[in-house]
Motif scaffolding. Sequence first.
Motif, mmCIF file in Angstrom:
data_model
loop_
_atom_site.group_PDB
_atom_site.id
_atom_site.type_symbol
_atom_site.label_atom_id
_atom_site.label_comp_id
_atom_site.label_asym_id
_atom_site.label_seq_id
_atom_site.Cartn_x
_atom_site.Cartn_y
_atom_site.Cartn_z
ATOM 1 N N LEU A 1 0.891 -1.106 0.054
ATOM 2 C CA LEU A 1 0.070 -0.073 -0.012
ATOM 3 C C LEU A 1 0.867 1.467 -0.073
ATOM 4 N N CYS A 2 0.511 2.249 -0.763
ATOM 5 C CA CYS A 2 1.286 3.623 -0.890
ATOM 6 C C CYS A 2 1.443 4.171 0.568
ATOM 7 N N LEU A 3 2.491 4.578 0.829
ATOM 8 C CA LEU A 3 3.027 5.228 2.127
ATOM 9 C C LEU A 3 1.865 6.692 2.212
ATOM 10 N N ALA A 4 1.753 7.422 1.165
ATOM 11 C CA ALA A 4 1.073 8.635 1.378
ATOM 12 C C ALA A 4 -0.173 8.503 1.270
ATOM 13 N N CYS A 5 -1.076 7.792 0.328
ATOM 14 C CA CYS A 5 -2.255 7.828 0.527
ATOM 15 C C CYS A 5 -3.142 6.576 0.609
ATOM 16 N N GLY A 6 -2.331 5.251 0.824
ATOM 17 C CA GLY A 6 -2.958 4.049 1.352
ATOM 18 C C GLY A 6 -3.493 3.294 0.153
ATOM 19 N N SER A 7 -3.516 3.649 -0.916
ATOM 20 C CA SER A 7 -3.936 2.795 -2.062
ATOM 21 C C SER A 7 -3.204 1.767 -2.691
ATOM 22 N N LYS A 8 -3.521 0.740 -3.196
ATOM 23 C CA LYS A 8 -2.751 -0.253 -3.504
ATOM 24 C C LYS A 8 -1.727 0.235 -4.767
ATOM 25 N N LEU B 1 5.858 4.543 -3.038
ATOM 26 C CA LEU B 1 4.902 5.311 -3.274
ATOM 27 C C LEU B 1 3.979 4.879 -4.578
ATOM 28 N N CYS B 2 2.770 5.368 -4.612
ATOM 29 C CA CYS B 2 1.967 5.089 -5.824
ATOM 30 C C CYS B 2 2.226 5.953 -6.926
ATOM 31 N N LEU B 3 2.000 5.662 -8.013
ATOM 32 C CA LEU B 3 2.272 6.451 -9.145
ATOM 33 C C LEU B 3 1.597 7.732 -9.103
ATOM 34 N N SER B 4 0.303 7.806 -8.625
ATOM 35 C CA SER B 4 -0.325 9.023 -8.528
ATOM 36 C C SER B 4 0.393 10.143 -7.415
ATOM 37 N N CYS B 5 0.828 9.600 -6.276
ATOM 38 C CA CYS B 5 1.545 10.331 -5.230
ATOM 39 C C CYS B 5 2.877 10.861 -5.598
ATOM 40 N N TYR B 6 3.756 9.918 -6.437
ATOM 41 C CA TYR B 6 5.020 10.190 -7.013
ATOM 42 C C TYR B 6 4.751 11.284 -7.730
HETATM 43 ZN ZN LIG Z 1 -0.657 7.208 -2.998
#
Ligand SMILES: [Zn+2]
Length: 266
Positions: free
Chosen positions: A15-22, A33-38
Motif C-alpha cells: 500500500l502507498c505510504l502517502a495515500c494508502g491505496s494499492k 509510493l503509488c504512481l499518483s503520489c509520486y
Molecule cells: Zn499514493
Amino acid sequence: MLKPIHRLLSQTGSLCLACGSKISAQIPGYPELCLSCYSSIPWIMQPRCLVCGRHVGCPDCSRTGGTPRCFVINRSSVAYNASMRQWLAQYKYRGHEAYGEVLARMMGRAVEQMKNELGLQKTFFDAVTFVPLSEARWVERGFNQAEKLARGAALARGRNGRSLPLLNLLTRTRHTDKQSFKSRHERLKNMQGVFQALPDASERLAAVAVRSDGTFSEHGEAIRLLLVDDVYTTGSTINACAAVLQNICTELGASGEIYSLTWARS
Ligand SMILES: [Zn+2]
Ligand SMILES: [Zn+2]
C-alpha cells in the motif's frame, strides 16, 4: 519452490505510504509510493531565482542593501506545498521513519541536479553538514531531520565514486521562534549568536579537506561545503549557519564556499 509465494506477494501488493491505496506499478527508487503520489511531487526542476532556488518570483534576493549573504546559492528539491508539508510533518513531528527514508532519497536527486547545474562534475563538495537542533528540541524529538536529509545528500557520489563525508560541525545555543512572521530586521536580530562551531569543528573539517602538505583539496584556496536543512523560508537560518561555517574555514586558512541545499523551498 519460491515462485508461488512470490506471485502471491506481488498479487497482494503493498500500500502507498502517502495515500494508502494499492501500488499497481512500482516507481524505480520509490517503491513505497503509488504512481499518483509520486507524480504529484512538486520537484523544482528549474528555479526562477538563481540565488535562493525559489520556484516563483523572489523579492528577497533582488533587494539591494540587505545583509551580506554568506552562502553562494540555495537549491531545494521540492516546492513546499500542502502535501509536502504533510510528508515532512509525518517524519519530523510523528517520527514516521518511512517518510524520512523517502525524503532523504529525494535529497540525493537534488544534489545530482545541483552538481549538473553548477558544472561541478569534477570538483565537488569537500563535505556535507547540516543545521543543528537545539538541545531541548533534540531531547524532545530524538533525532535531527536535517541530519537525516544530509545523510541522503552525502550518499550522492563524491570523488572516486564514494559518498561524501558527513560532518557535524555546528551547535545551536537556543531554539528560535517561527521566523516567517517577523520583519527582516527582527529575524536578523533574533538569529544573532544562535549558531556556533562545535569545539572540534575545525579539526573535523581539516581531516577531510586539508591535505597532508597543507593544501586544500581540489578547490584551490577554498573549502567547499554543502549545508543541508529541511525547509528554506527566509534564508536567515541558512545564512547564520553559513557565516559560522565560513569562520571555521577561515580558521583553517581557507576561504569557505558554502552551498545550501534544502529539501523544500517555501
Ligand atoms: Zn499514493
Ligand atoms: Zn531568491
